[in-house]
Enzyme design. Structure first.
Site, mmCIF file in Angstrom:
data_model
loop_
_atom_site.group_PDB
_atom_site.id
_atom_site.type_symbol
_atom_site.label_atom_id
_atom_site.label_comp_id
_atom_site.label_asym_id
_atom_site.label_seq_id
_atom_site.Cartn_x
_atom_site.Cartn_y
_atom_site.Cartn_z
ATOM 1 N N THR A 166 23.604 43.481 9.946
ATOM 2 C CA THR A 166 24.363 42.706 10.938
ATOM 3 C C THR A 166 23.395 41.857 11.752
ATOM 4 O O THR A 166 22.232 42.228 11.896
ATOM 5 C CB THR A 166 25.103 43.711 11.846
ATOM 6 O OG1 THR A 166 26.132 44.314 11.078
ATOM 7 C CG2 THR A 166 25.678 43.069 13.099
ATOM 8 N N ARG A 194 39.311 47.243 7.507
ATOM 9 C CA ARG A 194 38.471 47.979 8.468
ATOM 10 C C ARG A 194 37.799 46.995 9.436
ATOM 11 O O ARG A 194 37.297 45.947 9.034
ATOM 12 C CB ARG A 194 37.413 48.772 7.706
ATOM 13 C CG ARG A 194 36.424 49.555 8.594
ATOM 14 C CD ARG A 194 35.125 48.816 8.811
ATOM 15 N NE ARG A 194 34.133 49.635 9.487
ATOM 16 C CZ ARG A 194 32.994 49.159 9.991
ATOM 17 N NH1 ARG A 194 32.722 47.880 9.888
ATOM 18 N NH2 ARG A 194 32.123 49.955 10.585
ATOM 19 N N VAL A 195 37.787 47.336 10.704
ATOM 20 C CA VAL A 195 37.106 46.531 11.712
ATOM 21 C C VAL A 195 36.039 47.412 12.352
ATOM 22 O O VAL A 195 36.306 48.565 12.695
ATOM 23 C CB VAL A 195 38.106 46.021 12.780
ATOM 24 C CG1 VAL A 195 37.375 45.325 13.914
ATOM 25 C CG2 VAL A 195 39.125 45.075 12.134
ATOM 26 N N GLY A 196 34.846 46.873 12.500
ATOM 27 C CA GLY A 196 33.755 47.650 13.098
ATOM 28 C C GLY A 196 33.634 47.417 14.594
ATOM 29 O O GLY A 196 34.550 46.907 15.244
ATOM 30 N N ASP A 197 32.484 47.770 15.127
ATOM 31 C CA ASP A 197 32.249 47.653 16.567
ATOM 32 C C ASP A 197 31.940 46.222 17.012
ATOM 33 O O ASP A 197 32.184 45.861 18.167
ATOM 34 C CB ASP A 197 31.052 48.530 16.962
ATOM 35 C CG ASP A 197 29.799 48.105 16.195
ATOM 36 O OD1 ASP A 197 29.811 48.215 14.951
ATOM 37 O OD2 ASP A 197 28.833 47.632 16.818
ATOM 38 N N THR A 217 23.800 46.933 16.727
ATOM 39 C CA THR A 217 23.951 47.074 15.291
ATOM 40 C C THR A 217 23.817 48.551 14.921
ATOM 41 O O THR A 217 23.158 49.310 15.614
ATOM 42 C CB THR A 217 22.919 46.212 14.534
ATOM 43 O OG1 THR A 217 23.040 46.456 13.142
ATOM 44 C CG2 THR A 217 21.503 46.508 14.969
ATOM 45 N N GLY A 218 24.466 48.930 13.836
ATOM 46 C CA GLY A 218 24.451 50.338 13.433
ATOM 47 C C GLY A 218 25.813 50.722 12.901
ATOM 48 O O GLY A 218 26.633 49.854 12.589
ATOM 49 N N GLY A 220 29.371 51.391 12.956
ATOM 50 C CA GLY A 220 30.404 51.038 13.923
ATOM 51 C C GLY A 220 31.317 52.172 14.326
ATOM 52 O O GLY A 220 31.771 52.245 15.473
HETATM 53 N N1 ASP Z 1 27.951 47.640 13.251
HETATM 54 C C1 ASP Z 1 28.358 47.037 12.019
HETATM 55 C C2 ASP Z 1 29.677 47.638 11.600
HETATM 56 O O1 ASP Z 1 29.842 48.839 11.660
HETATM 57 C C3 ASP Z 1 27.381 47.185 10.907
HETATM 58 C C4 ASP Z 1 25.940 46.892 11.257
HETATM 59 O O2 ASP Z 1 25.577 46.830 12.409
HETATM 60 O O3 ASP Z 1 25.118 46.685 10.337
HETATM 61 O O4 ASP Z 1 30.519 46.906 11.132
#
Ligand code: ASP
Length: 299
Positions: A166, A194-197, A217-218, A220
């Site tokens: 990300t 699906r929706v992330g953070d 990032t990480g 979600g």
């Molecule tokens: N945070 C993002 C998600 O979960 C993925 C990422 O940070 O690489 O969609």
């Protein structure tokens, strides 16, 4: 006094990909800094930096996005203006070249904050957003094949097949205004829809001139449970330094939900920091004196 900080994802980045990630975040930092030096706003700078990374297939954003379980690209992005708390975000959007610019249109050209799916796509078309059919990269088609081979759903969701790069940017402009932006293709093999953070306010993205700008990032599914970005800002509001607030928020993420993530922060004093509890995090920053830092290793 202008400053910018960039991330290109926090995860177990393989050695062979280090150089490309580092190059990508450096170019984005330089591009955003140049915008700030011209006297443009922090919003202009973070949008420009993220657009650059959305064009690169190195990252999990825009052209390099991972594929969902149906083999399609669905992207999330958010942008926030710390001077007004203006917010624009898109979720599970397909086919647009620059989700971050569509998010900015949501912020500036609609009365809403977050649009998703087909409606977001139609909105993007209506504002003349760039639509370039992005063929999935060979790397991501190959990754999806490997994920499909894993039968156990828990294992599929594990971090090793989780986040993949990300991108995010936080900037402070010459008026002291802070902005933050985050863009992602999400997690590989995710269920469609699906929706992330990243597009969720206070989770993956937040900016408030009275505390800090943050891009996260990480994984979600962990980050959103603790509203990580907002938690960093709350630490700053309680008098912590940016660094202490970021560490405190990540400690909370690890303790409460066993989460892995990385954050970039600029607080209202212009202090910048990047903190992560993943194996690696690609990051670059340029401060008000033009001092440049970039790294991918341990913080
Ligand atoms: N945070 C993002 C998600 O979960 C993925 C990422 O940070 O690489 O969609």
């Amino acid at each position: 006094m202008v400053a910018i900080i960039i991330h290109g994802g926090a995860w177990d980045i393989p050695q062979a990909e280090h150089e490309a990630h580092l190059r990508g975040v450096k170019q984005a930092a330089e591009a955003g800094y140049e915008v700030l030096q011209r006297g443009c706003s922090a919003i202009d700078a973070v949008e420009e930096a993220v657009r650059l990374m959305e064009m690169s297939t190195t990252f999990d954003a825009g052209a390099g996005s991972v594929l969902n379980a149906e083999g399609e690209i669905e992207m999330d992005a958010a942008i926030m203006d710390g001077s007004t708390l203006g917010l624009g975000a898109v979720a599970a959007i397909k086919n647009v070249t620059h989700p971050i610019s569509v998010a900015r249109h949501v912020m500036e050209g609609s009365s809403h904050c977050l649009l998703c799916g087909d409606g977001a796509l139609r909105f993007a078309e209506s504002v003349g957003a760039e639509m370039r059919g992005m063929p999935p990269t060979a790397r991501e088609m190959d990754r999806l094949q490997r994920i499909r081979g894993i039968k156990n759903y828990q294992q599929r969701s594990a971090f090793t097949e989780g986040p993949k790069g990300t991108v995010g940017a936080v900037a402070m402009d010459d008026k002291g205004h802070i902005a933050a932006a985050t863009s992602t293709g999400g997690t590989p093999g995710k269920i469609a829809g699906r929706v992330g953070d990243s597009p969720l306010v206070g989770c993956g993205t937040y900016a408030d001139d009275e505390s800090a700008g943050v891009s996260v990032t990480g994984f979600g599914e962990s980050i959103m449970k603790v509203t990580l970005a907002r938690r960093v800002c709350e630490g700053v509001e309680r008098g912590m330094t940016a660094e202490a607030a970021a560490r405190n928020a990540l400690d909370h993420l690890a303790r409460r939900v066993d989460g892995l993530a990385g954050v970039i922060v600029i607080d209202s004093n212009g202090e910048m920091t990047h903190v992560f509890n993943t194996p690696y995090m690609a990051f670059a920053s340029i401060d008000h004196e033009g001092a440049y830092i970039a790294s991918i290793g341990k913080d």
